[in-house]
Enzyme design. Structure first.
Site, PDB file in Angstrom:
ATOM      1  N   CYS A  79       0.883  -1.205  -0.034  1.00 40.78           N
ATOM      2  CA  CYS A  79       0.053   0.074   0.167  1.00 40.78           C
ATOM      3  C   CYS A  79       0.745   1.391   0.101  1.00 40.78           C
ATOM      4  CB  CYS A  79      -0.967   0.067   1.143  1.00 40.78           C
ATOM      5  SG  CYS A  79      -0.126   0.216   2.660  1.00 40.78           S
ATOM      6  N   CYS A 124       1.601  -4.037   8.768  1.00 38.48           N
ATOM      7  CA  CYS A 124       1.399  -2.674   8.354  1.00 38.48           C
ATOM      8  C   CYS A 124      -0.143  -2.206   8.750  1.00 38.48           C
ATOM      9  CB  CYS A 124       1.194  -2.669   6.642  1.00 38.48           C
ATOM     10  SG  CYS A 124       0.806  -1.046   6.197  1.00 38.48           S
ATOM     11  N   CYS A 127      -2.806  -1.115   5.807  1.00 40.33           N
ATOM     12  CA  CYS A 127      -3.373  -2.490   4.966  1.00 40.33           C
ATOM     13  C   CYS A 127      -3.517  -3.841   5.670  1.00 40.33           C
ATOM     14  CB  CYS A 127      -2.646  -2.700   3.598  1.00 40.33           C
ATOM     15  SG  CYS A 127      -1.152  -3.444   3.503  1.00 40.33           S
ATOM     16  N   CYS A 148      12.418  -7.503  12.781  1.00 36.19           N
ATOM     17  CA  CYS A 148      12.799  -8.626  11.668  1.00 36.19           C
ATOM     18  C   CYS A 148      12.050  -8.578  10.643  1.00 36.19           C
ATOM     19  CB  CYS A 148      12.987  -9.664  12.375  1.00 36.19           C
ATOM     20  SG  CYS A 148      13.909 -10.945  11.289  1.00 36.19           S
TER      21      CYS A 148
END
Ligand SMILES: [Zn+2]
Length: 162
Positions: A79, A124, A127, A148
């Site tokens: 996104c 995220c 999204c 990570c």
């Protein structure tokens, strides 16, 4: 034995996340960027889809983003949400791009999505795409955290090229 372990793990998850879940359920469960599985599949490469939408993990040392040292921003490959800066990247030796902190509000953690996230999962915030995992063995001199992150889940934008 496996089932017992699973049940135990589930109990820990539920125990640790009960507050977070209560909070989240009162908010809208939708992400800012929300697409169907078919839409994501057509927009992402198979490798990106496996990691971002199926919570897969890329092979260590497989991402070109491991080597990046120049100043810039790592954005979500799905996104475009700005996630991490090069200045917070460090060499962890794990074979995955590693950061001691995300940009404020860029990522979210743990269980809340259809992807079946576990506690230390990083995704995220915009999204819901799976990015990687959070560990507490990062650089002591800064945050002590290690994000990570799968390189395939991100794109790098050098400073000045936004
Ligand atoms: Zn995203």
């Amino acid at each position: 034995m496996k089932n017992v372990l699973l049940a135990f793990f589930a109990m820990i998850l539920i125990g640790c996340n009960s507050n977070a879940q209560k909070k989240q359920s009162s908010q809208t469960p939708q992400y800012k960027v929300s697409k169907t599985e078919a839409e994501w599949k057509s927009e992402l490469t198979p490798a990106q889809f496996t990691v971002l939408r199926k919570a897969g993990t890329e092979r260590p040392f497989s991402s070109d983003l491991n080597k990046i040292k120049e100043p810039g921003t790592f954005v979500c490959a799905a996104c475009g949400n700005e996630l991490y800066l090069t200045k917070h990247k460090f060499e962890s030796g794990t074979g995955w791009p590693s950061f001691d902190r995300p940009l404020e509000g860029a990522v979210a953690y743990g269980a809340d999505s259809k992807l079946g996230f576990e506690r230390d999962e990083v995704h995220c915030a915009d999204c819901g795409g799976h990015l990687g995992h959070l560990f507490d063995d990062g650089p002591r001199e800064t945050t002590g955290k290690r994000h990570c992150i799968n390189g395939v889940a991100m794109k790098f934008i050098p400073d000045g090229k936004k």
